[in-house]
Write a protein that holds these residues in place. Structure first.
Motif, PDB file in Angstrom:
ATOM      1  N   TYR A 134       0.824  -1.204   0.000  1.00 21.92           N
ATOM      2  CA  TYR A 134       0.000   0.000   0.000  1.00 21.92           C
ATOM      3  C   TYR A 134       0.863   1.261   0.000  1.00 21.92           C
ATOM      4  CZ  TYR A 134       0.981  -0.402   5.003  1.00 21.92           C
ATOM      5  OH  TYR A 134       1.624  -0.545   6.208  1.00 21.92           O
ATOM      6  N   PHE A 135       2.025   1.221   0.684  1.00 21.84           N
ATOM      7  CA  PHE A 135       2.918   2.379   0.687  1.00 21.84           C
ATOM      8  C   PHE A 135       3.509   2.589  -0.700  1.00 21.84           C
ATOM      9  CE2 PHE A 135       7.070   4.369   0.887  1.00 21.84           C
ATOM     10  CZ  PHE A 135       6.810   5.509   1.638  1.00 21.84           C
ATOM     11  N   GLN A 136       3.969   1.518  -1.316  1.00 26.30           N
ATOM     12  CA  GLN A 136       4.575   1.619  -2.640  1.00 26.30           C
ATOM     13  C   GLN A 136       3.585   2.127  -3.682  1.00 26.30           C
ATOM     14  OE1 GLN A 136       6.216  -2.280  -3.330  1.00 26.30           O
ATOM     15  NE2 GLN A 136       7.656  -2.117  -1.629  1.00 26.30           N
ATOM     16  N   LYS A 137       2.330   1.684  -3.591  1.00 28.28           N
ATOM     17  CA  LYS A 137       1.317   2.153  -4.538  1.00 28.28           C
ATOM     18  C   LYS A 137       0.993   3.621  -4.305  1.00 28.28           C
ATOM     19  CE  LYS A 137      -3.102   0.936  -6.631  1.00 28.28           C
ATOM     20  NZ  LYS A 137      -2.485   0.803  -7.966  1.00 28.28           N
ATOM     21  N   ALA A 138       0.885   4.002  -3.036  1.00 30.47           N
ATOM     22  CA  ALA A 138       0.594   5.403  -2.721  1.00 30.47           C
ATOM     23  C   ALA A 138       1.696   6.315  -3.237  1.00 30.47           C
ATOM     24  CB  ALA A 138       0.416   5.573  -1.214  1.00 30.47           C
ATOM     25  N   LYS A 143      -2.365   6.892  -5.196  1.00 28.81           N
ATOM     26  CA  LYS A 143      -3.720   6.408  -4.967  1.00 28.81           C
ATOM     27  C   LYS A 143      -3.831   5.643  -3.651  1.00 28.81           C
ATOM     28  CE  LYS A 143      -4.815   5.876  -9.897  1.00 28.81           C
ATOM     29  NZ  LYS A 143      -5.227   4.902 -10.954  1.00 28.81           N
ATOM     30  N   ALA A 144      -5.012   5.760  -3.047  1.00 31.63           N
ATOM     31  CA  ALA A 144      -5.299   4.961  -1.856  1.00 31.63           C
ATOM     32  C   ALA A 144      -5.601   3.534  -2.294  1.00 31.63           C
ATOM     33  CB  ALA A 144      -6.500   5.532  -1.115  1.00 31.63           C
ATOM     34  N   SER A 145      -5.241   2.570  -1.460  1.00 29.87           N
ATOM     35  CA  SER A 145      -5.475   1.181  -1.833  1.00 29.87           C
ATOM     36  C   SER A 145      -5.584   0.290  -0.614  1.00 29.87           C
ATOM     37  CB  SER A 145      -4.338   0.670  -2.726  1.00 29.87           C
ATOM     38  OG  SER A 145      -3.118   0.600  -1.994  1.00 29.87           O
ATOM     39  N   VAL A 146      -6.185  -0.873  -0.833  1.00 28.17           N
ATOM     40  CA  VAL A 146      -6.231  -1.916   0.184  1.00 28.17           C
ATOM     41  C   VAL A 146      -4.984  -2.766   0.016  1.00 28.17           C
ATOM     42  CG1 VAL A 146      -7.508  -3.895   1.084  1.00 28.17           C
ATOM     43  CG2 VAL A 146      -8.746  -1.942   0.116  1.00 28.17           C
ATOM     44  N   GLY A 147      -4.238  -2.930   1.074  1.00 23.60           N
ATOM     45  CA  GLY A 147      -3.019  -3.723   1.001  1.00 23.60           C
ATOM     46  C   GLY A 147      -3.275  -5.171   1.358  1.00 23.60           C
ATOM     47  N   ALA A 148      -2.237  -5.967   1.311  1.00 23.75           N
ATOM     48  CA  ALA A 148      -2.341  -7.374   1.657  1.00 23.75           C
ATOM     49  C   ALA A 148      -2.563  -7.542   3.150  1.00 23.75           C
ATOM     50  CB  ALA A 148      -1.064  -8.108   1.240  1.00 23.75           C
ATOM     51  N   VAL A 149      -3.187  -8.650   3.520  1.00 20.58           N
ATOM     52  CA  VAL A 149      -3.263  -9.024   4.933  1.00 20.58           C
ATOM     53  C   VAL A 149      -1.888  -9.547   5.322  1.00 20.58           C
ATOM     54  CG1 VAL A 149      -4.280 -10.612   6.613  1.00 20.58           C
ATOM     55  CG2 VAL A 149      -5.728  -9.517   4.891  1.00 20.58           C
ATOM     56  N   VAL A 150      -1.310  -8.943   6.354  1.00 23.68           N
ATOM     57  CA  VAL A 150       0.058  -9.267   6.761  1.00 23.68           C
ATOM     58  C   VAL A 150       0.131  -9.359   8.281  1.00 23.68           C
ATOM     59  CG1 VAL A 150       1.165  -8.204   4.752  1.00 23.68           C
ATOM     60  CG2 VAL A 150       0.643  -6.792   6.770  1.00 23.68           C
ATOM     61  N   LYS A 151       1.277  -9.794   8.782  1.00 26.63           N
ATOM     62  CA  LYS A 151       1.512  -9.767  10.219  1.00 26.63           C
ATOM     63  C   LYS A 151       2.036  -8.390  10.610  1.00 26.63           C
ATOM     64  CE  LYS A 151       2.291 -14.680  11.038  1.00 26.63           C
ATOM     65  NZ  LYS A 151       3.204 -15.704  11.598  1.00 26.63           N
ATOM     66  N   SER A 152       1.462  -7.824  11.636  1.00 18.67           N
ATOM     67  CA  SER A 152       1.849  -6.500  12.098  1.00 18.67           C
ATOM     68  C   SER A 152       3.317  -6.468  12.514  1.00 18.67           C
ATOM     69  CB  SER A 152       0.978  -6.091  13.294  1.00 18.67           C
ATOM     70  OG  SER A 152       1.511  -4.974  13.961  1.00 18.67           O
ATOM     71  N   LYS A 153       4.009  -5.398  12.123  1.00 17.90           N
ATOM     72  CA  LYS A 153       5.400  -5.232  12.540  1.00 17.90           C
ATOM     73  C   LYS A 153       5.488  -4.807  14.003  1.00 17.90           C
ATOM     74  CE  LYS A 153       7.506  -4.208   8.053  1.00 17.90           C
ATOM     75  NZ  LYS A 153       8.442  -3.335   7.315  1.00 17.90           N
ATOM     76  N   ASN A 154       4.354  -4.456  14.577  1.00 14.44           N
ATOM     77  CA  ASN A 154       4.342  -4.050  15.986  1.00 14.44           C
ATOM     78  C   ASN A 154       3.999  -5.214  16.906  1.00 14.44           C
ATOM     79  OD1 ASN A 154       4.329  -2.382  18.308  1.00 14.44           O
ATOM     80  ND2 ASN A 154       2.126  -2.039  18.090  1.00 14.44           N
ATOM     81  N   THR A 161      -4.841  -4.075   5.858  1.00 12.56           N
ATOM     82  CA  THR A 161      -4.264  -2.732   5.781  1.00 12.56           C
ATOM     83  C   THR A 161      -4.833  -1.888   4.650  1.00 12.56           C
ATOM     84  OG1 THR A 161      -2.464  -3.678   4.465  1.00 12.56           O
ATOM     85  CG2 THR A 161      -2.081  -3.416   6.820  1.00 12.56           C
ATOM     86  N   ILE A 162      -4.898  -0.588   4.908  1.00 14.97           N
ATOM     87  CA  ILE A 162      -5.305   0.390   3.902  1.00 14.97           C
ATOM     88  C   ILE A 162      -4.363   1.576   4.002  1.00 14.97           C
ATOM     89  CG2 ILE A 162      -7.080   2.084   3.289  1.00 14.97           C
ATOM     90  CD1 ILE A 162      -9.170   0.033   4.032  1.00 14.97           C
ATOM     91  N   GLY A 163      -3.892   2.035   2.852  1.00 11.77           N
ATOM     92  CA  GLY A 163      -3.001   3.187   2.831  1.00 11.77           C
ATOM     93  C   GLY A 163      -3.509   4.274   1.902  1.00 11.77           C
ATOM     94  N   ALA A 164      -3.361   5.522   2.319  1.00  8.65           N
ATOM     95  CA  ALA A 164      -3.770   6.664   1.490  1.00  8.65           C
ATOM     96  C   ALA A 164      -2.628   7.677   1.459  1.00  8.65           C
ATOM     97  CB  ALA A 164      -5.026   7.324   2.050  1.00  8.65           C
TER      98      ALA A 164
END
Length: 259
Positions: A134-138, A143-154, A161-164
């Motif tokens: 989502y970061f790379q696409k933004a 553009k805003a996008s829905v990212g892959a389901v991933v394991k949280s880095k936190n 995930t969603i990024g805008a």
């Protein structure tokens, strides 16, 4: 139905009972009844999958609007530009306090993908999200996008995930990230259907991202699971339809539809 960047499938499955008639006179009627029941089950499965796909798409579209709204705020722009991060921290913390039960966190990154502000008391600050899709696409497409389901880095927990993108004077300065707890989507998808049916969801690679058995999430891939190879091909090809398959030795049917 319009496809989103997060290519993933919804499946609603029901177990098919195999009936063994006790008398030869009953074979024809039993087979005929079984066939009719199977056809009805398949019809319900594919219709159910399509309804689930529409529902999840509506949920994700609403979340994208939330992310875009935050991205346009002056506080987010200032935080991404390395000024006023404290103000944004306070606002994100307030937001998380009101609606945070469905989110793991809401974060702001700078142009390099480093988190500069979050709603969890700075727990994410300094973490790089530059490798996330989502970061790379933004950054690339704006553009805003829905990212892959991933394991949280936190926390290491599965998140959707969603990024805008955040822009200032037309230039890319960072990203707003909504990290939704996977249960937020999973609970909507995996509700029981009838006596034996349930929903589950896979991503574009065939990996389960929503399932009643939480241990299967991000660990089981339908494309490489014995008995599910063919249906895995159909789902990852973004098809809509219905098909027989076997899961852990149990015969099932599944309707599937893409988002």
């Amino acid at each position: 139905m319009k496809k989103r960047t997060l290519a993933f499938k919804l499946i609603a499955g029901g177990i098919i009972a195999v009936l063994i008639p006790l008398l030869s006179v009953g074979i024809f009627s039993s087979i005929k009844a079984s066939s009719a029941l199977e056809m009805a089950a398949k019809d319900r499965a594919v219709k159910g999958a399509s309804k689930l796909a529409d529902m999840v798409q509506e949920v994700l579209a609403a979340e994208i609007k939330v992310a875009c709204g935050i991205a346009m705020s002056s506080d987010a722009i200032n935080a991404a530009s390395s000024s006023g991060t404290e103000s944004m921290n306070n606002k994100l913390t307030t937001v998380m306090g009101k609606i945070g039960k469905d989110y793991e966190t809401i974060t702001i990154t700078d142009a390099s993908g480093i988190v500069v502000s979050d709603g969890v008391n700075g727990a994410m600050k300094g973490i790089s999200l530059a490798d996330r899709d989502y970061f790379q696409k933004a950054k690339k497409d704006g553009k805003a996008s829905v990212g892959a389901v991933v394991k949280s880095k936190n926390t290491g927990n599965p998140i959707a995930t969603i990024g805008a993108p955040i822009t200032k004077d037309g230039n890319f300065v960072g990203v707003v990230v909504l990290a939704m707890k996977i249960d937020y989507l999973s609970d909507k998808v995996t509700a029981k259907m009838g006596q034996t049916g349930y929903g589950f969801m896979v991503d574009q690679s065939g990996t389960l991202i929503a399932h009643p058995e939480k241990s299967n999430i991000l660990t089981l891939n339908v494309s490489s699971t014995a008995g599910m190879e063919e249906i895995g091909k159909a789902m990852t090809a973004k098809q809509t339809g219905v098909q027989d398959y076997t899961f852990k030795g149990v015969k099932k049917i599944a309707g599937f539809a893409p988002i």
